[in-house]
Each structure stands twice: as C-alpha cells, then as structure tokens.
Design an enzyme around this catalytic site. Structure first.
Site, PDB file in Angstrom:
ATOM      1  N   LYS A   1       2.751   1.671   3.648  1.00  0.00           N
ATOM      2  CA  LYS A   1       1.970   2.522   4.549  1.00  0.00           C
ATOM      3  C   LYS A   1       1.215   1.658   5.561  1.00  0.00           C
ATOM      4  O   LYS A   1       1.155   1.977   6.749  1.00  0.00           O
ATOM      5  CB  LYS A   1       0.997   3.390   3.742  1.00  0.00           C
ATOM      6  CG  LYS A   1       1.708   4.507   2.991  1.00  0.00           C
ATOM      7  CD  LYS A   1       0.868   5.171   1.913  1.00  0.00           C
ATOM      8  CE  LYS A   1       1.725   6.117   1.070  1.00  0.00           C
ATOM      9  NZ  LYS A   1       1.053   6.702  -0.069  1.00  0.00           N
TER      10      LYS A   1
ATOM     11  N   GLN B   1      -4.613   6.453  -2.923  1.00  0.00           N
ATOM     12  CA  GLN B   1      -3.301   6.350  -3.573  1.00  0.00           C
ATOM     13  C   GLN B   1      -3.379   6.858  -5.008  1.00  0.00           C
ATOM     14  O   GLN B   1      -4.229   6.419  -5.787  1.00  0.00           O
ATOM     15  CB  GLN B   1      -2.822   4.881  -3.529  1.00  0.00           C
ATOM     16  CG  GLN B   1      -1.420   4.670  -4.057  1.00  0.00           C
ATOM     17  CD  GLN B   1      -0.340   5.378  -3.228  1.00  0.00           C
ATOM     18  OE1 GLN B   1      -0.343   5.342  -2.013  1.00  0.00           O
ATOM     19  NE2 GLN B   1       0.570   6.066  -3.904  1.00  0.00           N
TER      20      GLN B   1
ATOM     21  N   ASP C   1      -3.044  13.462   3.580  1.00  0.00           N
ATOM     22  CA  ASP C   1      -2.055  13.642   2.510  1.00  0.00           C
ATOM     23  C   ASP C   1      -1.762  15.133   2.300  1.00  0.00           C
ATOM     24  O   ASP C   1      -0.770  15.486   1.673  1.00  0.00           O
ATOM     25  CB  ASP C   1      -2.606  13.064   1.187  1.00  0.00           C
ATOM     26  CG  ASP C   1      -1.887  11.785   0.782  1.00  0.00           C
ATOM     27  OD1 ASP C   1      -0.775  11.545   1.303  1.00  0.00           O
ATOM     28  OD2 ASP C   1      -2.422  11.049  -0.066  1.00  0.00           O
TER      29      ASP C   1
END
Ligand code: NAD
Length: 289
Positions: free
Chosen positions: A52, A96, A119
C-alpha cells in the site's frame, strides 16, 4: 481454456488514473495523504502495508506510516486514531487488520472518522453502501465489480454465487452485486451451507472468498463461468526461499480448463484492492476541496 483476468494490468491503469487525480489536487495545494497503522509484525500484514505504501508513493501521494508494537494497548491505538482524525493533512486512515487479540477491532473501526474511512469498514460507510448513498466502498468488493465490468462479463441477470460471508468481502460484495448497475442475482454460501457445490454449479459468476486453499474444484464450477478467486493462502513450500507459496481458494490448473474467465493468485483480485484504496484516498482528499 479460460480467459485470464489480468488484475495487475487493470489495477495499474486505475493507479495511473489516481496518480493523475493526485497531480490535479496537488496543483490546488492538496497532497492526498493516507495514514497506515500497523500493530505488530504479522508477516502477511507487513507485506500488505508495504504494498500500500509503495502504491501511495507511485501515485505521488503522501503516506504516514505508523508501526506500533504488538503490545500496544487499545487506548494507545485509539489515541493515535483520534490525533489523525483531527489532522487536516491526513485524508484517509487505514488500520491494517487483523489486530492483536487484546484489541477490539469493532471499537477501532468505529473510532475512525467516516470522512477518512477509506477502507469502507465503518458502520456509516457500510450503511451508505447498503442504501446506495455516496460514501467509501470497501476496496476488495469494489475491485471485483470493477474487474467484472472491465472484462465486460455479463452481470445483469447473472447468478453470482459467493463463498464466504465476511464483513470485508462476502457481505459487502453481495450488496454491490445487487445494485441496479450490476443487476446480478446473488447467493451467499458459508460454513453453514451443507453442500455449497449445489449452488456453485449454477453460478454464472463464482466468487471464492473462504480462505481455504484449493477449496473449489473443477467439478463445482459451471463450464464457461467467470471465476473470481479472492483467497490468499500461504501454503508451506520448502523449495521456496520464503518457505511458502500463495494459493487461492480455487484449484486454478483444473478450473482454468473449463471456466470462461478466471483470476490468478497472485495477480488477480489482490492488486485491485490496492488500486481501489488509492481511488478512495483521492476521493477523501477531493472531498476536502
Ligand atoms: P474470513 O475468514 O473472515 O471469512 C471466510 C468466510 O468463508 C466465512 O464467512 C466462512 O463462513 C466461509 N467459509 C470458510 N470455509 C468455508 C467452507 N469450507 N465452505 C463454505 N464457506 C466457508 O475471511 P476473509 O477476510 O473474508 O478472507 C477470505 C479470503 O480472502 C482469505 O484467504 C483472505 O486472505 C483473502 N482476502 C484477499 C483479499 C485480496 O485483496 N485479495 C482481501 C481480503 C481477503
């Protein structure tokens, strides 16, 4: 033989586009910035976070990299998130997953401002998605729909069968697939489904997101179907330097012979997840203009 869906190439184009949008925003004095928080050193998570951050740099965006020890308390993590929520130079916040077991993931997801929830996991984002309102769409399901559209796979009237009912893949994907612009009829199979092959054999589009290597064999797939393999499983392999190979949920070699389309692992859905994240960061930064 199935047409191989080159997720890497399609994702590269999406990322290039995100890079162009970034340049435009920069010319207006805004550099899109994503804060990426990693707690602990789970090897798969480290590799996702690294991917990412690389994508952010390539698109010309800023990355705020926060690596915290596995022993970080929930309160400490919440304090970091609160600080980033208040920081106007941070447009997106990504924690994460999975988090260490002493941290409540729901509480963490809910602490992220919905305005920065790139997200798409916050209940506000999920609600907006289900209601068809504007908001951040979760990256993996959105990337899958993008692949289907890009490959011109007929979705209207198609029967899409999803293996897996997780909050990050199965459930949101089902919602996106029944939107009018996709118009599929959806069946979700899960661990409570006695024999999922009854359904997968009827699928025009089969999406495997169970996290079980090789779960889907050729006999479970309707000839000509589009097979989207979301699974990323580390299977031990002593011949590899890393000690493992990545396998999807689909028996690729066998299914490739009868399916109409298939995504490889790696190189299928994975790159799309990152590409859609880059889009969401651009959107988050654009919303501040
Ligand atoms: P999860 O473990 O949260 O959910 C798995 C789901 O599959 C569950 O709902 C379960 O009911 C179902 N399931 C498991 N075994 C089954 C079986 N034998 N029969 C029927 N249903 C079964 O997993 P997740 O987070 O949704 O991830 C699924 C897979 O996708 C994992 O391999 C993960 O690494 C991968 N993944 C990949 C990406 C990507 O970008 N490529 C993103 C997210 C997840």
């Amino acid at each position: 033989m199935a047409i191989i869906i080159d997720g890497k190439a399609i994702a590269a184009r999406v990322r290039e586009d995100a890079g162009l949008c970034t340049q435009k925003l920069k010319s207006r004095g805004i550099t899109p910035c994503l804060a990426v928080i990693l707690v602990g050193d789970n090897p798969a998570s480290v590799s996702y976070v690294t991917g990412k951050e690389k994508a952010l740099a390539e698109a010309g965006m800023d990355g705020r990299d926060l690596r915290l020890p596995a022993a970080t308390s929930e309160a400490e993590l919440l304090a970091h998130i609160a600080k980033m929520n208040d920081d106007d130079t941070v447009h997106g916040i990504l924690v994460q997953l999975p988090l260490p077991p002493h941290i409540n993931e729901d509480r963490i997801i809910q602490a992220i401002s919905p305005k920065k929830d790139v997200d798409g996991f916050h209940p506000v984002s999920v609600g907006n998605m289900v209601l068809g309102r504007p908001g951040f769409l979760p990256c993996t399901p959105n990337g899958i729909v993008y692949l289907l559209k890009e490959m011109k796979i007929k979705t209207a009237g198609a029967h899409a069968v999803i293996l897996g009912r997780s909050n990050i893949v199965g459930k949101p994907l089902a919602n996106l697939l029944i939107r009018r612009d996709v118009n599929a009829t959806v069946t979700i199979c899960h661990t409570g489904t006695p024999d999922f092959s009854v359904y997968t054999k009827q699928a025009d589009i089969l999406i495997a997101a169970a996290g079980k290597p090789g779960l889907v064999s050729a006999g479970m797939v309707k000839p000509g179907a589009a097979v989207i393999d979301v699974g990323v499983n580390r299977v031990p392999d002593a011949s590899k330097k890393s000690g493992f190979i990545l396998r999807g949920d689909v028996d690729y070699d066998a299914v490739e012979k009868t399916a109409g389309w298939i995504t490889p692992v790696p190189g299928g859905v994975g790159p799309m997840t990152i590409a859609m994240l880059m889009r969401n960061v651009v959107e988050a930064a654009g919303n501040t203009v």
